[in-house]
Design a protein around this motif. Structure first.
Motif, short mmCIF file in Angstrom:
data_model
loop_
_atom_site.label_atom_id
_atom_site.label_comp_id
_atom_site.label_asym_id
_atom_site.label_seq_id
_atom_site.Cartn_x
_atom_site.Cartn_y
_atom_site.Cartn_z
N THR A 26 -12.90 -61.27 40.04
CA THR A 26 -12.76 -59.93 40.60
C THR A 26 -13.92 -59.67 41.55
OG1 THR A 26 -11.62 -59.02 38.65
CG2 THR A 26 -12.73 -57.45 40.11
N GLU A 27 -13.60 -59.46 42.81
CA GLU A 27 -14.61 -59.14 43.82
C GLU A 27 -14.39 -57.71 44.28
OE1 GLU A 27 -15.73 -62.08 46.98
OE2 GLU A 27 -14.97 -60.52 48.33
N THR A 231 -7.83 -69.56 46.02
CA THR A 231 -7.36 -68.47 46.86
C THR A 231 -7.73 -67.12 46.25
OG1 THR A 231 -5.20 -68.62 45.75
CG2 THR A 231 -5.42 -69.69 47.90
N MET A 232 -8.04 -66.17 47.14
CA MET A 232 -8.29 -64.79 46.72
C MET A 232 -7.45 -63.87 47.60
SD MET A 232 -11.85 -62.57 46.58
CE MET A 232 -12.33 -63.29 45.00
N ASN A 253 -7.31 -64.58 41.57
CA ASN A 253 -8.53 -64.00 42.13
C ASN A 253 -8.16 -62.83 43.03
OD1 ASN A 253 -10.06 -66.20 41.00
ND2 ASN A 253 -9.36 -67.46 42.72
N LEU A 254 -8.80 -61.66 42.81
CA LEU A 254 -8.45 -60.47 43.57
C LEU A 254 -9.69 -59.76 44.11
CD1 LEU A 254 -5.70 -58.93 41.23
CD2 LEU A 254 -5.33 -60.19 43.37
N HIS A 258 -13.96 -50.78 44.16
CA HIS A 258 -14.72 -50.67 42.91
C HIS A 258 -14.06 -49.70 41.92
CE1 HIS A 258 -16.19 -47.09 45.06
NE2 HIS A 258 -16.51 -46.63 43.88
N SER A 259 -13.30 -48.74 42.42
CA SER A 259 -12.65 -47.75 41.55
C SER A 259 -11.53 -48.36 40.72
CB SER A 259 -12.11 -46.59 42.39
OG SER A 259 -11.11 -47.06 43.30
N GLN A 260 -11.10 -49.57 41.04
CA GLN A 260 -9.97 -50.20 40.35
C GLN A 260 -10.39 -51.21 39.30
OE1 GLN A 260 -7.17 -51.83 43.21
NE2 GLN A 260 -7.65 -50.23 44.69
N VAL A 261 -11.69 -51.43 39.14
CA VAL A 261 -12.16 -52.53 38.28
C VAL A 261 -11.68 -52.40 36.85
CG1 VAL A 261 -14.21 -53.61 37.27
CG2 VAL A 261 -14.17 -53.06 39.70
#
Length: 274
Positions: A26-27, A231-232, A253-254, A258-261
């Protein structure tokens, strides 16, 4: 483990490991409000740090921040086992000439960045030049993450025998038309991986910008050729993230806001339980 985290518990029998992770990454982008106060990003790290693998300064935001603030944010991220990426700022610098790029790589290394992103679509570079910049990043000890979109300038799309691997393409006048070509995306991404790229980011535009119009055919071909680990995908909203988790499991990988973490981590947890 506190009650707050009781719903989530990684163990050795689960496929998705704890940090540092090579997949199920998670980035997030640095919140723009962090330009005004460091407490905001510190709160994010302390409350959600165990679920975040990478931090990206998108939109060239780090170019507006004092060096000491950038270093402080990067150091905070490293303390929480996060890598830090520059985002797509290189294309702005390359307008001033190729020599500036080497200086940029060195400065990124001095500041503590771990990854330099190269937006292949915005750079509009010949393929061999893109690969040369990628090798320069790797030789400096940093990670390289090219970003591709599914649409290319029509003048960049090889025709006939020129589609062969590594073929020389005669320069043509620039076109104003953009054409979808997933096979060209995959081939160029494969060459980047062979040259040392650590991961490929896929732009959300025309692929997964909205959950109701996700191009499952394109995503399947990209993952089928490049693999989930390499892949992201940019997920513009939570419904898009939910689509990816539903179809490809917790290991996809997504890149998210930041509000969705927290919501994304819940989705990953439900996928593992299922």
């Amino acid at each position: 483990m506190s009650f707050y985290y009781r719903w989530k518990n990684f163990d050795e029998n689960e496929d998705r490991p704890e940090k540092p992770r090579r997949y199920g990454v998670t980035e997030i982008r640095v919140p723009h409000c962090s330009l005004l106060g460091r407490n905001v990003i510190q709160d994010i790290f302390e409350s959600m740090g165990q679920f975040v693998d990478g931090l990206k300064f998108s939109g060239g935001s780090h170019s507006l921040m004092p060096r000491d603030i950038i270093k402080e944010v990067i150091n905070m991220a490293h303390k929480h086992d996060m890598y830090v990426s520059t985002g797509d700022w290189a294309e702005h610098l390359l307008r001033r000439g190729p020599s500036v790029f080497k200086e940029y790589v060195e400065e990124c290394k001095q500041l503590g960045f771990d990854t330099i992103e190269l937006n292949a679509g915005s750079l509009e570079l010949p393929e061999e030049t893109l690969l040369r910049y990628l090798r320069l990043i790797k030789s400096s000890g940093l990670k390289a993450k090219p970003q591709f979109s599914v649409k290319f300038n029509k003048s960049d799309i090889p025709v006939g025998r020129d589609r062969a691997f590594g073929a020389y393409i005669v320069t043509t006048p620039r076109s104003t038309e953009f054409v979808e070509d997933v096979d060209l995306l995959v081939r160029r991404a494969e060459r980047c991986l062979e040259a040392g790229a650590d991961m490929i980011t896929i732009d959300a535009d025309d692929v997964c910008k909205q959950a109701d119009s996700v191009r499952a055919d394109i995503i399947a071909k990209i993952i089928g050729r490049l693999g989930v680990e390499k892949t992201m995908f940019e997920a513009s909203n939570l419904r898009t993230s939910e689509w990816f988790i539903k179809h490809y499991g917790s290991n996809v990988n997504l890149f998210v806001d930041h509000s969705q973490v927290m919501d994304l981590e819940c989705l990953r947890g439900c996928s593992l339980e299922g």
